[in-house]
Scaffold this active site. Structure first.
Site, PDB file in Angstrom:
ATOM      1  CE  LYS A  12      -4.368  -1.159   2.174  1.00 19.69           C
ATOM      2  NZ  LYS A  12      -5.198  -1.097   3.367  1.00 19.69           N
ATOM      3  CG  ASP A  68     -12.377   0.387   6.161  1.00 17.79           C
ATOM      4  OD1 ASP A  68     -11.624  -0.610   6.146  1.00 17.79           O
ATOM      5  OD2 ASP A  68     -13.525   0.343   6.620  1.00 17.79           O
ATOM      6  CG  PHE A 147      -5.681  -8.586  -1.865  1.00 20.97           C
ATOM      7  CD1 PHE A 147      -5.459  -7.610  -2.816  1.00 20.97           C
ATOM      8  CD2 PHE A 147      -6.379  -8.228  -0.705  1.00 20.97           C
ATOM      9  CE1 PHE A 147      -5.921  -6.315  -2.636  1.00 20.97           C
ATOM     10  CE2 PHE A 147      -6.842  -6.928  -0.520  1.00 20.97           C
ATOM     11  CZ  PHE A 147      -6.607  -5.973  -1.490  1.00 20.97           C
ATOM     12  CE1 TYR A 149     -15.282 -11.635   0.116  1.00 24.19           C
ATOM     13  CE2 TYR A 149     -14.038  -9.656   0.681  1.00 24.19           C
ATOM     14  CZ  TYR A 149     -14.840 -10.706   1.057  1.00 24.19           C
ATOM     15  OH  TYR A 149     -15.212 -10.852   2.370  1.00 24.19           O
TER      16      TYR A 149
HETATM   17  P1  ITT Z   1      -5.107  -3.150   6.436  1.00 25.95           P
HETATM   18  O1  ITT Z   1      -6.294  -2.569   7.182  1.00 25.95           O
HETATM   19  O2  ITT Z   1      -4.131  -3.845   7.310  1.00 25.95           O
HETATM   20  O3  ITT Z   1      -4.458  -2.163   5.532  1.00 25.95           O
HETATM   21  P2  ITT Z   1      -7.091  -4.793   5.108  1.00 25.95           P
HETATM   22  O4  ITT Z   1      -7.029  -6.183   4.566  1.00 25.95           O
HETATM   23  O5  ITT Z   1      -8.088  -4.517   6.200  1.00 25.95           O
HETATM   24  O6  ITT Z   1      -5.642  -4.343   5.516  1.00 25.95           O
HETATM   25  P3  ITT Z   1      -8.582  -3.005   3.332  1.00 25.95           P
HETATM   26  O7  ITT Z   1      -9.247  -2.187   4.362  1.00 25.95           O
HETATM   27  O8  ITT Z   1      -8.004  -2.281   2.158  1.00 25.95           O
HETATM   28  O9  ITT Z   1      -7.359  -3.854   3.880  1.00 25.95           O
HETATM   29  O10 ITT Z   1      -9.615  -4.056   2.762  1.00 25.95           O
HETATM   30  C1  ITT Z   1     -10.497  -4.799   3.577  1.00 25.95           C
HETATM   31  C2  ITT Z   1     -10.885  -6.088   2.888  1.00 25.95           C
HETATM   32  O11 ITT Z   1     -11.659  -5.795   1.707  1.00 25.95           O
HETATM   33  C3  ITT Z   1      -9.701  -6.915   2.393  1.00 25.95           C
HETATM   34  O12 ITT Z   1      -9.207  -7.791   3.403  1.00 25.95           O
HETATM   35  C4  ITT Z   1     -10.323  -7.682   1.227  1.00 25.95           C
HETATM   36  O13 ITT Z   1     -11.029  -8.800   1.679  1.00 25.95           O
HETATM   37  C5  ITT Z   1     -11.318  -6.681   0.654  1.00 25.95           C
HETATM   38  N1  ITT Z   1     -10.669  -5.888  -0.426  1.00 25.95           N
HETATM   39  C6  ITT Z   1     -10.274  -4.598  -0.364  1.00 25.95           C
HETATM   40  N2  ITT Z   1      -9.703  -4.200  -1.508  1.00 25.95           N
HETATM   41  C7  ITT Z   1      -9.719  -5.281  -2.318  1.00 25.95           C
HETATM   42  C8  ITT Z   1      -9.253  -5.533  -3.618  1.00 25.95           C
HETATM   43  O14 ITT Z   1      -8.631  -4.605  -4.336  1.00 25.95           O
HETATM   44  N3  ITT Z   1      -9.436  -6.742  -4.135  1.00 25.95           N
HETATM   45  C9  ITT Z   1     -10.057  -7.713  -3.434  1.00 25.95           C
HETATM   46  N4  ITT Z   1     -10.501  -7.583  -2.188  1.00 25.95           N
HETATM   47  C10 ITT Z   1     -10.345  -6.365  -1.615  1.00 25.95           C
END
Ligand code: ITT
Length: 194
Positions: A12, A68, A147, A149
């Site tokens: 990120k 988020d 990663f 979905y």
């Molecule tokens: P950090 O808070 O540690 O940065 P996180 O996994 O919570 O990591 P996000 O808030 O960006 O990160 O995303 C929350 C969830 O939404 C993530 O775990 C995925 O399941 C889904 N997600 C977000 N962006 C995505 C993407 O580009 N492709 C696929 N799934 C995504």
């Protein structure tokens, strides 16, 4: 100018550094040894983004960004939404995907979108930037890139899931890059106005 991003995720940080360019120094929680678990207990993407940005700003006084993201599925009333990371198992992408596909079994409405909300906080206050990408949920998994979905989401005007695309292809149209582009425009316009 330094901008602190509320993440330990180096990907990120790099992505944001690339978009902001060399006039900005992008730092992350690891650079400040900030290892507290930030309680993301907001009810909206905005609240969670603000909680992360506020934590960083209060700890360091540096202009800070919290983000988020998640997947919003129309036929599921917006779920998994803010629960995306832990819908069936905490950061267990396989289980989370299985749950969504199971819930959408026999459901003809496959509409969904990915969303990212960024909150930028500095001494002058808070600003929010939102990016979305609309598409459809598949009925099975396709591809092994990306990663979360990615293997079950086909963005509009494409025939491939995010997981079947090259990372740079996905990044061009992703919710995350759309929100970041708005943030960069804000930084540039603010700089121009100074
Ligand atoms: P950090 O808070 O540690 O940065 P996180 O996994 O919570 O990591 P996000 O808030 O960006 O990160 O995303 C929350 C969830 O939404 C993530 O775990 C995925 O399941 C889904 N997600 C977000 N962006 C995505 C993407 O580009 N492709 C696929 N799934 C995504």
């Amino acid at each position: 100018m330094e901008i602190l991003i509320a993440t330990h995720n180096l990907h990120k940080k790099e992505e944001i550094q690339q978009i902001l360019g060399s006039e900005y120094i992008v730092t992350s929680l690891s650079d400040y040894n900030l290892n507290d678990e930030i309680q993301e207990n907001g009810k909206t993407f905005q609240e969670n983004a603000r909680i992360k940005a506020e934590y960083c700003f209060e700890k360091t006084g540096k202009p800070s960004v919290g983000d988020d993201s998640g997947l919003v599925v129309e036929a599921l009333g917006g779920r998994p939404g803010i629960l995306s990371a832990r819908y069936a198992g905490n950061h267990n992408f396989k289980k989370n995907i299985e749950k969504v596909l199971e819930e959408l079994k026999d459901e003809p409405n496959r509409r969904a979108y990915f969303i990212t909300v960024l909150c930028f906080k500095d001494q002058d206050g808070e600003h929010y930037f939102e990016g979305r990408v609309y598409g459809n949920i598949t009925s099975e998994v396709f591809g092994d890139g990306g990663f979360g979905y990615d293997p079950i989401f086909i963005p509009d005007e494409y025939n491939l899931t995010f997981a079947q695309m090259l990372p740079e292809e996905k990044n061009k149209i992703s919710h995350r890059s759309a929100a970041l582009k708005k943030f960069v425009e804000f930084l540039y316009s603010r700089r121009g106005a100074l």
